[in-house]
Motif scaffolding. Structure first.
Motif, PDB file in Angstrom:
ATOM      1  N   GLU A   1       0.832  -1.202   0.000  1.00  0.00           N
ATOM      2  CA  GLU A   1       0.000   0.000   0.000  1.00  0.00           C
ATOM      3  C   GLU A   1       0.866   1.250   0.000  1.00  0.00           C
ATOM      4  OE1 GLU A   1      -3.493   2.167   2.678  1.00  0.00           O
ATOM      5  OE2 GLU A   1      -3.091   0.018   2.956  1.00  0.00           O
ATOM      6  N   ALA A   2       2.044   1.168   0.606  1.00  0.00           N
ATOM      7  CA  ALA A   2       2.950   2.321   0.632  1.00  0.00           C
ATOM      8  C   ALA A   2       3.329   2.754  -0.780  1.00  0.00           C
ATOM      9  CB  ALA A   2       4.201   1.975   1.435  1.00  0.00           C
TER      10      ALA A   2
ATOM     11  N   HIS B   1      -1.782  -7.843  -6.947  1.00  0.00           N
ATOM     12  CA  HIS B   1      -2.273  -7.894  -5.570  1.00  0.00           C
ATOM     13  C   HIS B   1      -1.865  -6.605  -4.870  1.00  0.00           C
ATOM     14  CE1 HIS B   1      -3.147 -12.267  -5.542  1.00  0.00           C
ATOM     15  NE2 HIS B   1      -2.050 -12.386  -6.272  1.00  0.00           N
ATOM     16  N   VAL B   2      -2.644  -6.192  -3.908  1.00  0.00           N
ATOM     17  CA  VAL B   2      -2.280  -5.074  -3.038  1.00  0.00           C
ATOM     18  C   VAL B   2      -2.116  -5.615  -1.630  1.00  0.00           C
ATOM     19  CG1 VAL B   2      -3.037  -2.905  -2.002  1.00  0.00           C
ATOM     20  CG2 VAL B   2      -3.422  -3.321  -4.437  1.00  0.00           C
ATOM     21  N   LEU B   3      -1.003  -5.285  -1.015  1.00  0.00           N
ATOM     22  CA  LEU B   3      -0.765  -5.660   0.379  1.00  0.00           C
ATOM     23  C   LEU B   3      -1.125  -4.457   1.244  1.00  0.00           C
ATOM     24  CD1 LEU B   3       0.377  -7.804   2.370  1.00  0.00           C
ATOM     25  CD2 LEU B   3       2.554  -6.545   2.217  1.00  0.00           C
ATOM     26  N   PRO B   4      -2.249  -4.513   1.975  1.00  0.00           N
ATOM     27  CA  PRO B   4      -2.660  -3.348   2.779  1.00  0.00           C
ATOM     28  C   PRO B   4      -1.749  -3.138   3.982  1.00  0.00           C
ATOM     29  CG  PRO B   4      -4.097  -5.211   3.199  1.00  0.00           C
ATOM     30  CD  PRO B   4      -3.202  -5.626   2.066  1.00  0.00           C
ATOM     31  N   GLU B   5      -1.680  -1.904   4.430  1.00  0.00           N
ATOM     32  CA  GLU B   5      -0.855  -1.592   5.599  1.00  0.00           C
ATOM     33  C   GLU B   5      -1.314  -2.364   6.829  1.00  0.00           C
ATOM     34  OE1 GLU B   5      -1.192   2.627   5.918  1.00  0.00           O
ATOM     35  OE2 GLU B   5       0.412   3.015   4.459  1.00  0.00           O
ATOM     36  N   SER B   6      -2.595  -2.695   6.876  1.00  0.00           N
ATOM     37  CA  SER B   6      -3.137  -3.417   8.027  1.00  0.00           C
ATOM     38  C   SER B   6      -2.565  -4.827   8.163  1.00  0.00           C
ATOM     39  CB  SER B   6      -4.668  -3.507   7.912  1.00  0.00           C
ATOM     40  OG  SER B   6      -5.037  -4.174   6.699  1.00  0.00           O
ATOM     41  N   ALA B   7      -1.868  -5.311   7.110  1.00  0.00           N
ATOM     42  CA  ALA B   7      -1.261  -6.645   7.167  1.00  0.00           C
ATOM     43  C   ALA B   7      -0.145  -6.697   8.202  1.00  0.00           C
ATOM     44  CB  ALA B   7      -0.725  -7.040   5.799  1.00  0.00           C
TER      45      ALA B   7
END
Length: 280
Positions: free
Chosen positions: A166-167, A198-204
């Protein structure tokens, strides 16, 4: 003793020899500069300047020429010698580029910057300029980066999967219009059959690749090689145990990422947040 005669009659000055080889290869193929530009996807005038010795071009341009002429890295070697700076383009990256061209599939994880294979002209230009590249060299590097995207085009294009943190998607360009174009391009690219985003969210939260931008290349012989990089250097990884550790970390990150469908919706939501009027 008389000076040694050069049997080939070709220049021994590196920059002139590089230009000479480019000219001989093109004329030998029977192609005009304009035809060469059309086939490789770069402005034909760049090739004209390279053949005159006015510019050397960038490594990605030279790699494309090596592939086009089937010269097995010879032009990259001459380019490196012509630059007079062997540390500028290290052997491991040259080997990586050769392997990338042969790969049957590619996987990638982006920490903070979108991969060159998915960058628009505006994104590439602002990113490269931030690194201190200016003038003609900036134009050449942008064209080189865009030209490299041909790897993902055509019937024989390899499948490409990328996980974008996400960054990387939150680091907007200063040019809002260019940023909108980049996000729109990502959303549209996600529809392509050989491309998975795919997007890796910061919440991961924290994960095994938190500081590592990495590429995996699946080769025709079944082995996998990796390439890790940061803003200053890269490292080609071919040792099986290390590649496997990186793959396990990548698989864990993919488990944390959004699905391709949810990832495209995420990009579209970001696009909605960008003002349509660049002045706002």
């Amino acid at each position: 003793m008389p000076p040694r005669r050069v049997v080939t009659g070709r220049s021994q000055e590196p920059r002139q020899r590089f230009a000479e080889e480019l000219r001989l290869l093109r004329t030998g193929s029977g192609a005009s500069l304009r035809q060469l530009g059309e086939r490789l996807g770069w402005d034909w005038s760049l090739f004209g300047k390279m053949e005159k010795g006015e510019t050397l071009g960038g490594p990605e341009v030279v790699q494309a020429l090596d592939q086009h002429y089937g010269t097995s890295g010879m032009l990259l070697v001459l380019w490196e010698l012509a630059r007079g700076d062997k540390t500028q383009f290290r052997e491991r990256y040259r080997r990586y580029m050769t392997l990338e061209a042969e790969a049957v599939s590619l996987w990638h994880f982006a920490v903070s910057v979108l991969p060159g294979l998915l960058q628009t002209r505006g994104y590439a230009r602002e990113l490269l300029a931030a690194g201190g590249i200016t003038g003609d060299e900036l134009t050449q590097q942008v064209e080189a980066r865009l030209g490299r995207q041909e790897l993902l085009e055509g019937d024989g294009a390899p499948p490409f999967r990328t996980i974008l943190s996400e960054a990387a998607l939150r680091m907007a360009l200063s040019d809002k219009r260019a940023w909108r174009e980049q996000l729109a391009y990502l959303a549209e690219s996600a529809k392509r059959p050989n491309l998975t985003i795919h997007v890796l969210p910061e919440s991961a939260g924290p994960h095994g690749l938190v500081s590592t931008d990495v590429w995996f290349l699946r080769m025709p012989d079944g082995r996998t090689v990796a390439y890790t990089e940061n803003a200053y250097q890269g490292e080609l990884v071919e040792e099986n145990a290390t590649v496997e550790r990186l793959q396990r970390a990548y698989d864990a990150v993919r488990d944390l990422a959004l699905s391709p469908a949810e990832s495209r919706k995420f990009v579209l939501r970001l696009l909605e947040e960008v003002p349509c009027d660049p002045s706002t």
